[in-house]
Design a protein around this motif. Structure first.
Motif, PDB file in Angstrom:
ATOM      1  N   GLU A 547       0.830  -1.216   0.000  1.00 50.19           N
ATOM      2  CA  GLU A 547       0.000   0.000   0.000  1.00 50.19           C
ATOM      3  C   GLU A 547       0.864   1.264   0.000  1.00 50.19           C
ATOM      4  OE1 GLU A 547      -3.006  -0.033  -0.693  1.00 50.19           O
ATOM      5  OE2 GLU A 547      -3.601  -2.094  -0.264  1.00 50.19           O
ATOM      6  N   LEU A 548       2.000   1.230   0.683  1.00 58.69           N
ATOM      7  CA  LEU A 548       2.897   2.387   0.627  1.00 58.69           C
ATOM      8  C   LEU A 548       3.397   2.607  -0.797  1.00 58.69           C
ATOM      9  CD1 LEU A 548       5.109   2.012   3.851  1.00 58.69           C
ATOM     10  CD2 LEU A 548       2.973   3.270   3.553  1.00 58.69           C
ATOM     11  N   VAL A 549       3.702   1.528  -1.504  1.00 56.93           N
ATOM     12  CA  VAL A 549       4.117   1.636  -2.906  1.00 56.93           C
ATOM     13  C   VAL A 549       3.025   2.315  -3.722  1.00 56.93           C
ATOM     14  CG1 VAL A 549       4.535   0.272  -4.993  1.00 56.93           C
ATOM     15  CG2 VAL A 549       5.730  -0.308  -2.866  1.00 56.93           C
ATOM     16  N   ARG A 550       1.794   1.866  -3.552  1.00 53.62           N
ATOM     17  CA  ARG A 550       0.678   2.428  -4.329  1.00 53.62           C
ATOM     18  C   ARG A 550       0.459   3.905  -4.011  1.00 53.62           C
ATOM     19  NH1 ARG A 550      -1.558  -2.873  -2.672  1.00 53.62           N
ATOM     20  NH2 ARG A 550      -1.434  -4.235  -4.530  1.00 53.62           N
ATOM     21  N   LEU A 551       0.622   4.270  -2.753  1.00 54.59           N
ATOM     22  CA  LEU A 551       0.428   5.675  -2.376  1.00 54.59           C
ATOM     23  C   LEU A 551       1.500   6.561  -2.997  1.00 54.59           C
ATOM     24  CD1 LEU A 551      -0.656   5.223   1.342  1.00 54.59           C
ATOM     25  CD2 LEU A 551      -2.078   6.066  -0.535  1.00 54.59           C
ATOM     26  N   HIS A 552       2.748   6.098  -3.010  1.00 56.74           N
ATOM     27  CA  HIS A 552       3.788   6.889  -3.672  1.00 56.74           C
ATOM     28  C   HIS A 552       3.473   7.073  -5.151  1.00 56.74           C
ATOM     29  CE1 HIS A 552       6.828   7.892  -0.753  1.00 56.74           C
ATOM     30  NE2 HIS A 552       6.944   6.654  -0.326  1.00 56.74           N
ATOM     31  N   ASP A 553       2.961   6.048  -5.796  1.00 51.47           N
ATOM     32  CA  ASP A 553       2.588   6.177  -7.202  1.00 51.47           C
ATOM     33  C   ASP A 553       1.515   7.237  -7.379  1.00 51.47           C
ATOM     34  OD1 ASP A 553       2.212   5.449 -10.012  1.00 51.47           O
ATOM     35  OD2 ASP A 553       0.387   4.439  -9.330  1.00 51.47           O
ATOM     36  N   LEU A 554       0.490   7.196  -6.532  1.00 45.17           N
ATOM     37  CA  LEU A 554      -0.585   8.177  -6.626  1.00 45.17           C
ATOM     38  C   LEU A 554      -0.085   9.594  -6.363  1.00 45.17           C
ATOM     39  CD1 LEU A 554      -3.463   6.245  -4.819  1.00 45.17           C
ATOM     40  CD2 LEU A 554      -3.297   6.768  -7.261  1.00 45.17           C
ATOM     41  N   ALA A 555       0.934   9.721  -5.514  1.00 43.54           N
ATOM     42  CA  ALA A 555       1.483  11.045  -5.199  1.00 43.54           C
ATOM     43  C   ALA A 555       2.440  11.545  -6.283  1.00 43.54           C
ATOM     44  CB  ALA A 555       2.195  11.004  -3.858  1.00 43.54           C
ATOM     45  N   GLY A 556       2.768  10.702  -7.266  1.00 39.43           N
ATOM     46  CA  GLY A 556       3.586  11.155  -8.392  1.00 39.43           C
ATOM     47  C   GLY A 556       5.062  10.860  -8.288  1.00 39.43           C
ATOM     48  N   ALA A 557       5.451   9.917  -7.437  1.00 38.81           N
ATOM     49  CA  ALA A 557       6.872   9.594  -7.320  1.00 38.81           C
ATOM     50  C   ALA A 557       7.408   9.077  -8.646  1.00 38.81           C
ATOM     51  CB  ALA A 557       7.080   8.545  -6.232  1.00 38.81           C
ATOM     52  N   GLN A 558       8.626   9.494  -8.982  1.00 42.54           N
ATOM     53  CA  GLN A 558       9.278   9.026 -10.199  1.00 42.54           C
ATOM     54  C   GLN A 558      10.009   7.709  -9.976  1.00 42.54           C
ATOM     55  OE1 GLN A 558       8.797  10.634 -13.218  1.00 42.54           O
ATOM     56  NE2 GLN A 558       7.319  11.654 -11.865  1.00 42.54           N
ATOM     57  N   GLU A 559      10.423   7.482  -8.730  1.00 41.06           N
ATOM     58  CA  GLU A 559      11.044   6.215  -8.361  1.00 41.06           C
ATOM     59  C   GLU A 559      10.509   5.818  -6.991  1.00 41.06           C
ATOM     60  OE1 GLU A 559      15.354   5.825  -8.846  1.00 41.06           O
ATOM     61  OE2 GLU A 559      15.350   7.806  -9.780  1.00 41.06           O
ATOM     62  N   ILE A 560      10.438   4.505  -6.751  1.00 40.08           N
ATOM     63  CA  ILE A 560       9.986   3.989  -5.468  1.00 40.08           C
ATOM     64  C   ILE A 560      10.957   2.906  -5.034  1.00 40.08           C
ATOM     65  CG2 ILE A 560       8.086   2.918  -4.198  1.00 40.08           C
ATOM     66  CD1 ILE A 560       6.183   3.972  -6.368  1.00 40.08           C
ATOM     67  N   ILE A 561      11.423   2.988  -3.772  1.00 45.91           N
ATOM     68  CA  ILE A 561      12.435   2.065  -3.258  1.00 45.91           C
ATOM     69  C   ILE A 561      11.977   1.519  -1.909  1.00 45.91           C
ATOM     70  CG2 ILE A 561      14.845   1.820  -2.536  1.00 45.91           C
ATOM     71  CD1 ILE A 561      14.437   4.833  -4.400  1.00 45.91           C
ATOM     72  N   THR A 562      12.016   0.204  -1.756  1.00 49.78           N
ATOM     73  CA  THR A 562      11.707  -0.410  -0.470  1.00 49.78           C
ATOM     74  C   THR A 562      12.992  -0.565   0.333  1.00 49.78           C
ATOM     75  OG1 THR A 562      12.035  -2.705  -1.148  1.00 49.78           O
ATOM     76  CG2 THR A 562       9.881  -1.721  -1.626  1.00 49.78           C
ATOM     77  N   TYR A 563      12.848  -1.086   1.556  1.00 54.75           N
ATOM     78  CA  TYR A 563      14.005  -1.234   2.436  1.00 54.75           C
ATOM     79  C   TYR A 563      14.499  -2.683   2.511  1.00 54.75           C
ATOM     80  CZ  TYR A 563      12.816   3.486   4.014  1.00 54.75           C
ATOM     81  OH  TYR A 563      12.541   4.831   4.074  1.00 54.75           O
ATOM     82  N   HIS A 564      14.270  -3.436   1.451  1.00 55.28           N
ATOM     83  CA  HIS A 564      14.835  -4.779   1.378  1.00 55.28           C
ATOM     84  C   HIS A 564      16.342  -4.698   1.158  1.00 55.28           C
ATOM     85  CE1 HIS A 564      10.562  -5.618   0.382  1.00 55.28           C
ATOM     86  NE2 HIS A 564      10.801  -6.737   1.054  1.00 55.28           N
ATOM     87  N   ARG A 565      17.041  -5.729   1.625  1.00 56.18           N
ATOM     88  CA  ARG A 565      18.502  -5.743   1.480  1.00 56.18           C
ATOM     89  C   ARG A 565      18.899  -5.704   0.008  1.00 56.18           C
ATOM     90  NH1 ARG A 565      22.246  -9.974   0.981  1.00 56.18           N
ATOM     91  NH2 ARG A 565      20.605 -11.522   1.294  1.00 56.18           N
ATOM     92  N   HIS A 566      18.286  -6.541  -0.796  1.00 56.73           N
ATOM     93  CA  HIS A 566      18.512  -6.482  -2.237  1.00 56.73           C
ATOM     94  C   HIS A 566      17.660  -5.360  -2.811  1.00 56.73           C
ATOM     95  CE1 HIS A 566      21.121  -9.905  -2.780  1.00 56.73           C
ATOM     96  NE2 HIS A 566      20.311 -10.678  -2.076  1.00 56.73           N
ATOM     97  N   GLU A 567      18.275  -4.474  -3.543  1.00 54.44           N
ATOM     98  CA  GLU A 567      17.579  -3.295  -4.044  1.00 54.44           C
ATOM     99  C   GLU A 567      16.293  -3.698  -4.760  1.00 54.44           C
ATOM    100  OE1 GLU A 567      18.523  -0.282  -7.544  1.00 54.44           O
ATOM    101  OE2 GLU A 567      19.831   0.051  -5.805  1.00 54.44           O
ATOM    102  N   THR A 568      15.190  -3.143  -4.267  1.00 57.37           N
ATOM    103  CA  THR A 568      13.864  -3.384  -4.837  1.00 57.37           C
ATOM    104  C   THR A 568      13.326  -2.017  -5.229  1.00 57.37           C
ATOM    105  OG1 THR A 568      13.620  -5.284  -3.352  1.00 57.37           O
ATOM    106  CG2 THR A 568      11.627  -4.471  -4.414  1.00 57.37           C
ATOM    107  N   ARG A 569      13.355  -1.736  -6.528  1.00 57.46           N
ATOM    108  CA  ARG A 569      13.218  -0.352  -7.005  1.00 57.46           C
ATOM    109  C   ARG A 569      12.340  -0.317  -8.249  1.00 57.46           C
ATOM    110  NH1 ARG A 569      18.783   2.990  -8.078  1.00 57.46           N
ATOM    111  NH2 ARG A 569      17.960   5.093  -8.422  1.00 57.46           N
ATOM    112  N   TRP A 570      11.512   0.701  -8.326  1.00 60.96           N
ATOM    113  CA  TRP A 570      10.631   0.915  -9.486  1.00 60.96           C
ATOM    114  C   TRP A 570      10.875   2.299 -10.052  1.00 60.96           C
ATOM    115  CZ3 TRP A 570       6.559   4.457 -10.181  1.00 60.96           C
ATOM    116  CH2 TRP A 570       5.713   4.215 -11.269  1.00 60.96           C
ATOM    117  N   ARG A 571      10.875   2.380 -11.380  1.00 55.28           N
ATOM    118  CA  ARG A 571      11.023   3.662 -12.071  1.00 55.28           C
ATOM    119  C   ARG A 571       9.808   3.893 -12.953  1.00 55.28           C
ATOM    120  NH1 ARG A 571      16.204   1.490 -11.857  1.00 55.28           N
ATOM    121  NH2 ARG A 571      17.847   2.914 -11.149  1.00 55.28           N
TER     122      ARG A 571
END
Length: 664
Positions: A547-571
């Motif tokens: 849900e945090l990922v979805r909220l960042h998308d709705l807010a217009g984030a250009q990139e989204i990064i979680t706090y997993h050890r292996h980089e988990t990133r969306w552009r």
């Protein structure tokens, strides 16, 4: 004659450590590098030497042996002679292959980046700043703290004149946070002779310099971050005069009606659903000066507001225990490091001040060792006070009533050292496991301005059987944040840190149904065990990340990064759909040292209830097995509260204080 610092690492181990630190934070060639950030390596700030000094100061031989073994293993595999990409590959492979190596590498990486992004360095103009702050968009403290004359310490401290300090009182309170402070103030104003023992130091506005690493060293338990025994959760807890109320983010939430009903009907806490507990809530609410006039929205909070509006979900302004007369939004972003303005109305400014004015005596730097019991009843506390010069003093307080308010991490350890509390002592530790997801936006977010939390969404607070998660925002803390930022290469980590100005973190915390346990080691020190094994907690935690990922998308984030050890990133300009990424984030590993999971709320480890087999104290807070000993902190919670707990702690403490007054 000065003594040389202890040698904890051999020359070869020191060389390997230096190369390791420069692998975590390397010099990266960039043509455009006006502040020198990209070209600055860990060695340029002497990070390896500082880590060696910290290891020596800690004096933990078990930890030292682990570090030595890791460094020896790296050296034996030729780590020192490899180029940077090969060193990075070796570290990633070792961490993937072995949990112990993952923990050791993660700990050293965390120390390296915390120092690199938090270490204060004297500047030519007399200020103290970290040289990397400008590049990552963090201004640091914007003003000097007031002088001791401008902000005098108004609570007197009792100090030992010799080897022993012996005091007598009606009540001795162990801990000065949200619970201990309220009980001390309430009983002292009622005419009781009270002594407060605080394990941390006494610091106030004149000490609060706004520096992150200083705050962790002086205001937090264990110097900042401590890990659960399994490596699954990083814990932050205050340890100073005022406890957590001195370093928390002033989020004031009343106990949820459903939780009050559960605690009354299932655990026997009489009166929690009615006007009597409303009175306790109202009393502490008023004394803390809670209001909504100091809840400015910074960039991350505005993004959360926009996202919630687009999603059609709840969004609410947070009320805060803040004095509008001295509130300064420009300084409020540093609340987690102590409030130099004095606007935060924690227990140090309220209940402890009331207690001091009523004659309460305070001993700081004082660890309660055991509760003394005679003929089955409490008769006092034995403790050890450590002065600024490192000298220790034996402290004995004779008192017929003892309040355990050292926090849910330490209160059960005190009971276990004392051999009291019954079979449930240390069980039912709840942590509100929390994490964040960062969004990178087109414009600076000014995360450092305004209080860290001024709004929330409770849309998902009750997903199943009263359990779910809250969505909030977070303090901008570059040193701590660097440890949660995923590391796949030194250059990649720097790239993410360099986007700090445009970054906004949304955080979520679950109300955990499952629980952990507090035990003690052979030396009597607290050990905290917690594995998120409850299926409901796992479902809620994973959904919270999505849900945090979805909220960042709705807010217009250009990139989204979680706090997993292996980089988990969306552009946004990439090929992966948002929902595919949300599912990938949802499914990511949460095992030991695999994910940045934090706990700022600790509860339930000496809980109240009507069954001595499953609770430590009766429904009013007095131990089932030891009259005269009372639980006065979040340890008393029968379950997790599901909300930021300060107001609930205070209200329960006020209720317990009244029960103590009525007791003979």
């Amino acid at each position: 004659m000065a003594t040389s610092p202890a040698v904890v690492l051999s020359e070869i181990q020191q060389d390997t450590l230096a190369r390791l630190c420069d692998t975590f934070v390397p010099a990266v060639a960039r043509d455009d590098d006006p502040t020198g950030f990209w070209g600055r390596a860990a060695s340029d700030l002497g990070i390896a030497g500082l880590i060696a000094e910290q290891l020596a100061a800690a004096g933990d031989e078990t930890m030292l042996e682990g570090v030595r073994a890791l460094l020896d293993g790296l050296h034996a595999q030729g780590f020192d002679d490899l180029d940077a990409p090969a060193r990075e590959g070796m570290l990633l492979a070792m961490a993937d292959a072995d949990v112990a190596a993952r923990g050791g590498i993660g700990a050293l990486r965390g120390l390296t980046t915390m120092l690199f992004y938090g270490l204060p360095v004297p500047q030519p103009d007399g200020s103290v700043r970290n040289p990397n702050w400008e590049a990552i968009g963090y201004p640091g403290p914007r003003q000097a703290p007031p002088s001791p004359d401008q902000a005098p310490k108004t609570i007197g401290v009792t100090r030992a004149a010799g080897d022993d300090l012996v005091l007598s009182a009606d009540v001795v309170v162990v801990g000065s946070g949200a619970g201990g402070g309220v009980i001390a103030g309430t009983l002292a104003q009622a005419g009781k002779d009270v002594v407060v023992l605080e394990a941390g130091g006494y610091f106030n506005e004149s000490d609060f310099n706004g520096l992150e690493l200083w705050a962790y060293e002086h205001l937090y338990r264990g110097g900042g971050i401590t890990q659960t025994a399994e490596g699954t959760v990083a814990i932050l807890a205050g340890s100073c005069m005022g406890g957590g109320t001195t370093v928390n983010w002033t989020n004031c939430l009343r106990t949820r009606p459903a939780v009050r009903e559960q605690w009354e009907t299932e655990f026997g806490l009489e009166g929690l659903t009615g006007p009597d507990f409303d009175r306790h809530l109202d009393t502490v609410w008023a004394r803390a000066g809670v209001n909504d006039r100091c809840s400015d929205f910074n960039g991350p909070t505005q993004r959360l507001q926009e996202a919630c509006a687009k999603a059609g979900i709840a969004f609410k302004t947070i009320t805060r225990n803040t004095d509008p007369a001295t509130y300064d939004a420009d300084a409020a972003g540093l609340l987690g490091f102590g409030d130099a303005t004095g606007s935060k109305q924690g227990t140090m400014k309220t209940w402890l001040q009331d207690a001091a004015e009523a004659g309460t005596r305070f001993v700081v730097g004082c660890r309660a060792d055991t509760i003394v019991v005679k003929d089955g009843r409490a008769v006092g506390v034995e403790a050890t006070a450590t002065g600024e010069d490192g000298r220790t003093t034996r402290v004995v307080v004779h008192a017929p009533q003892v309040v355990c308010a050292a926090g849910a991490l330490e209160t059960p350890a005190l009971l276990l050292r004392s051999g009291i509390g019954g079979p449930a002592t240390g069980d039912y530790l709840r942590l509100h496991p929390a994490t964040g997801v960062s969004g990178i936006y087109d414009e600076p977010q000014r995360s450092w301005w305004g209080a860290p939390q001024t709004a929330l969404s409770d849309e998902y607070g009750d997903l199943e059987d009263g359990y779910g998660f809250l969505i909030e925002t977070s303090l901008q803390a570059p040193a701590l944040g660097s440890t949660a930022t995923p590391w796949s290469s030194g250059a990649g980590h720097k790239e993410l840190m360099a986007k700090g100005a445009e970054s906004a973190a949304f955080v979520m915390l679950i109300r955990d149904r499952g629980y952990g346990k507090v035990t003690i080691d052979q030396a009597g020190n607290a050990v905290h065990h917690y594995v998120m094994a409850d299926p409901l907690d796992d479902r809620n935690f994973r959904r919270g990340i999505a849900e945090l990922v979805r909220l960042h998308d709705l807010a217009g984030a250009q990139e989204i990064i979680t706090y997993h050890r292996h980089e988990t990133r969306w552009r946004r300009d990439g090929d992966e759909s948002l929902e595919a990424f949300a599912q990938r984030a949802h499914d990511g590993p949460l095992g030991p040292f695999d994910h940045g999971t934090f706990a700022l709320h600790q509860m339930g480890s000496a809980r109240m209830g009507d069954d001595p087999a499953t609770s430590v104290a009766n429904p009013w807070g007095e131990l089932h097995d030891t009259p005269g000993v009372w639980i006065g902190d979040a340890s008393a919670f029968p379950t997790a509260s599901g909300t930021n707990p300060m107001i609930t702690v205070m209200a329960l403490a006020h209720r317990t204080a009244e029960a103590m007054r009525a007791a003979r």
